[in-house]
Design an enzyme around this catalytic site. Structure first.
Site, PDB file in Angstrom:
ATOM      1  N   GLY A 251       0.810  -1.204   0.000  1.00 27.36           N
ATOM      2  CA  GLY A 251       0.000   0.000   0.000  1.00 27.36           C
ATOM      3  C   GLY A 251       0.848   1.260   0.000  1.00 27.36           C
ATOM      4  N   GLU A 271       5.581   4.524   6.607  1.00 18.10           N
ATOM      5  CA  GLU A 271       6.094   3.579   7.611  1.00 18.10           C
ATOM      6  C   GLU A 271       5.436   2.259   7.289  1.00 18.10           C
ATOM      7  OE1 GLU A 271       5.640   1.031  10.088  1.00 18.10           O
ATOM      8  OE2 GLU A 271       4.776   2.396  11.572  1.00 18.10           O
ATOM      9  N   CYS A 308       3.963  -2.215  14.825  1.00 13.97           N
ATOM     10  CA  CYS A 308       5.065  -2.089  13.876  1.00 13.97           C
ATOM     11  C   CYS A 308       6.417  -2.342  14.529  1.00 13.97           C
ATOM     12  CB  CYS A 308       5.045  -0.714  13.234  1.00 13.97           C
ATOM     13  SG  CYS A 308       4.806   0.648  14.395  1.00 13.97           S
TER      14      CYS A 308
END
Length: 531
Positions: A251, A271, A308
């Site tokens: 994405g 990110e 993350c």
């Protein structure tokens, strides 16, 4: 749902001061814990709503970017006040839409309010302007020097794609929004469809703060849409000057490439993906292997592994302490309950990626409790050898969810070889004792080339939001490792330098005037200070 200050969820888009009804369909939020849809209907918009929001942001830019530092800081404090006022209501609604505990989400809201207050302090101090003055030298030979004065200015309207895994701190009111507003950039947020109610609550808080501060209505808008159309319209809009995105590599890179194909390319700060490898050197392994193994698993299970900075891969040489580390990690995995993941799509992806690990040769050596219902993620501990990890790149890829990979290495040389095989990471961790110094010194340059944050004798979660924080790394962790998306340095993504040459004092921005009336930090003829 009624909120503090008589705000009620309407499901409408928030474009400036207006509440805009659906023009491209509607959706309802899904409670992933029950599989039930939650009222109300939430509006989808399209290219026309994007154009309206971005044009309002562009109209707001000149006035908002030239607000005084004090005015802009006061606005950020108003946002923080508003968030604190609806913290409990926001946490309750977000829990319905994510399956995460309300108490955890209330803490996330409190931390996000603190981030806005920290950026208010950054704005007041003015150091982010990086003001510099090189005074005129009319008598310089062989040629005189004119007066030069530099400060950073805001880029322009910024588009922010809300993240799915942290529905407050990386969403509508996350650090991207806080740092862009702090820089003087109006913001258009594309809300994440996984938590539309939480997004509206946050958006209404900012909308109200804009009005209370007397700012142009275009300083903030929130849009929502189905599919890729609305995201593409946001990136393509010629008045947008920067984009932020938190999510998958696919994405993020689709948005990045699209932005570079514009007639006027713009930066996209992404990110994306990271396994945050943890290296345990021999002396540390022998001294405290069980503590490290259990501690890593505990932190990897945070947010059901949907973070993350999850420490997803642990690497250690097979020697004294390795079996104990392995046993402790497996014991910790067995304690883990199966918990609801954020969305059915994330759960399905986790299942596929766990199967990919097994197809790549990983051995399952520990499992958590079996899922009791659809959508729950089971905790998994896999093991591979160093040879397997080097031979199969898929084993070095992120598995988003509660899975951990233990890598058994044959010796120090293989550890260095494996470290070099990793792509860019958001963080890397090193556990070492005094006897490991020589190996640590060899490993550090390898890690410095692959990450923006190295953790010593701790774990990659949690991360402090501070002036010294870095949440970035070489591709594919981010699209531009020169900037951070967490910490006070995040403001640097949204400013650029302008030099004012030979200007009369009265026309200069206040931070550059001779008397420095705001007392900001600046360089004057190379000397730092507030002079």
């Amino acid at each position: 749902m009624t909120l503090t200050g008589d705000m009620t969820l309407t499901g409408e888009l928030l474009i400036g001061t207006a509440r805009v009804p659906a023009t491209a369909g509607t959706m309802k939020a899904l409670n992933p814990a029950t599989g039930e849809f939650v009222e109300p209907e939430f509006a989808f918009g399209g290219a026309a709503e994007v154009d309206r929001a971005v044009r309002l942001a562009d109209d707001a830019f000149d006035s908002y970017s030239h607000t005084s530092l004090a005015e802009r800081a006061a606005f950020l404090d108003l946002v923080a006040d508003g968030l604190e006022a609806v913290k409990d209501e926001l946490a309750a609604r977000t829990a319905l839409e994510t399956g995460l505990p309300a108490a955890q989400l209330a803490g996330e809201a409190a931390r996000t309010a603190d981030v806005f207050r920290k950026f208010a302090d950054v704005v007041r101090a003015g150091r982010f302007l990086q003001a510099a003055v090189d005074t005129a030298q009319p008598d310089r030979r062989p040629a005189p020097r004119m007066d030069h004065r530099l400060q950073k200015v805001a880029l322009g309207p910024v588009v922010i794609f809300g993240a799915g895994n942290f529905p407050i701190s990386y969403s509508v009111m996350g650090g991207d929004t806080a740092s862009a507003l702090a820089a003087g950039c109006p913001v258009v947020v594309k809300a994440h469809n996984a938590h539309p109610g939480a997004s509206e609550i946050q958006g209404r808080v900012i909308q109200r703060a804009v009005a209370e501060a007397g700012l142009h209505e275009g300083v903030f808008s929130l849009v929502r849409g189905a599919g890729n159309e609305i995201g593409e319209a946001l990136v393509d809009h010629p008045l947008v000057r920067a984009v932020t995105f938190t999510g998958s590599e696919g994405g993020g890179m689709a948005l990045y490439r699209r932005a570079q194909r514009r007639p006027e390319p713009i930066p996209v700060f992404t990110e994306m993906t990271s396994v945050n490898p943890t290296f345990v050197l021999p002396a540390a392994l022998a001294a405290r292997g069980p503590e490290i193994g259990a501690g890593l698993v505990q932190r990897a299970m945070y947010n059901v592994g949907q973070a993350c900075l999850k420490p997803a891969v642990l690497l250690a040489v097979d020697g004294p302490g390795f079996r104990e580390l392995r046993d402790a990690a497996a014991a910790e995995i067995r304690k883990a309950d199966a918990r609801t993941m954020l969305t059915p799509g994330i759960h399905d992806s986790y299942t596929r990626n766990a199967r990919r690990m097994e197809d790549g040769g990983a051995t399952l050596i520990g499992t958590g409790a079996d899922p009791a219902r659809a959508g729950e993620g089971q905790s998994l501990l896999y093991e591979v050898t160093g040879e397997q990890l080097l031979a199969e790149p898929a084993l070095r890829e992120e598995v988003f969810g509660p899975a951990v990979l233990l890598v058994r290495l044959t010796g120090a040389e293989q550890l260095f070889e494996v470290a070099r095989a990793f792509r860019g990471q958001l963080s890397a961790t090193l556990h070492a004792d005094a006897a490991d110094r020589a190996a640590a010194e060899r490993l550090l340059p390898i890690l410095e080339r692959r990450t923006g944050r190295i953790v010593f004798n701790a774990f990659s979660i949690p991360q402090e939001v501070s002036h010294a924080a870095t949440h970035s790394g070489p591709f594919p962790a981010t699209s531009d490792s020169r900037f951070t998306s967490v910490g006070m340095g995040a403001i640097e993504r949204f400013v650029r330098p302008v030099t004012y040459q030979n200007f009369p004092d009265a026309l200069l921005p206040e931070p550059l005037r001779e008397a420095n009336p705001l007392h900001v930090w600046r360089l004057v003829d190379g000397a730092p200070g507030r002079h």
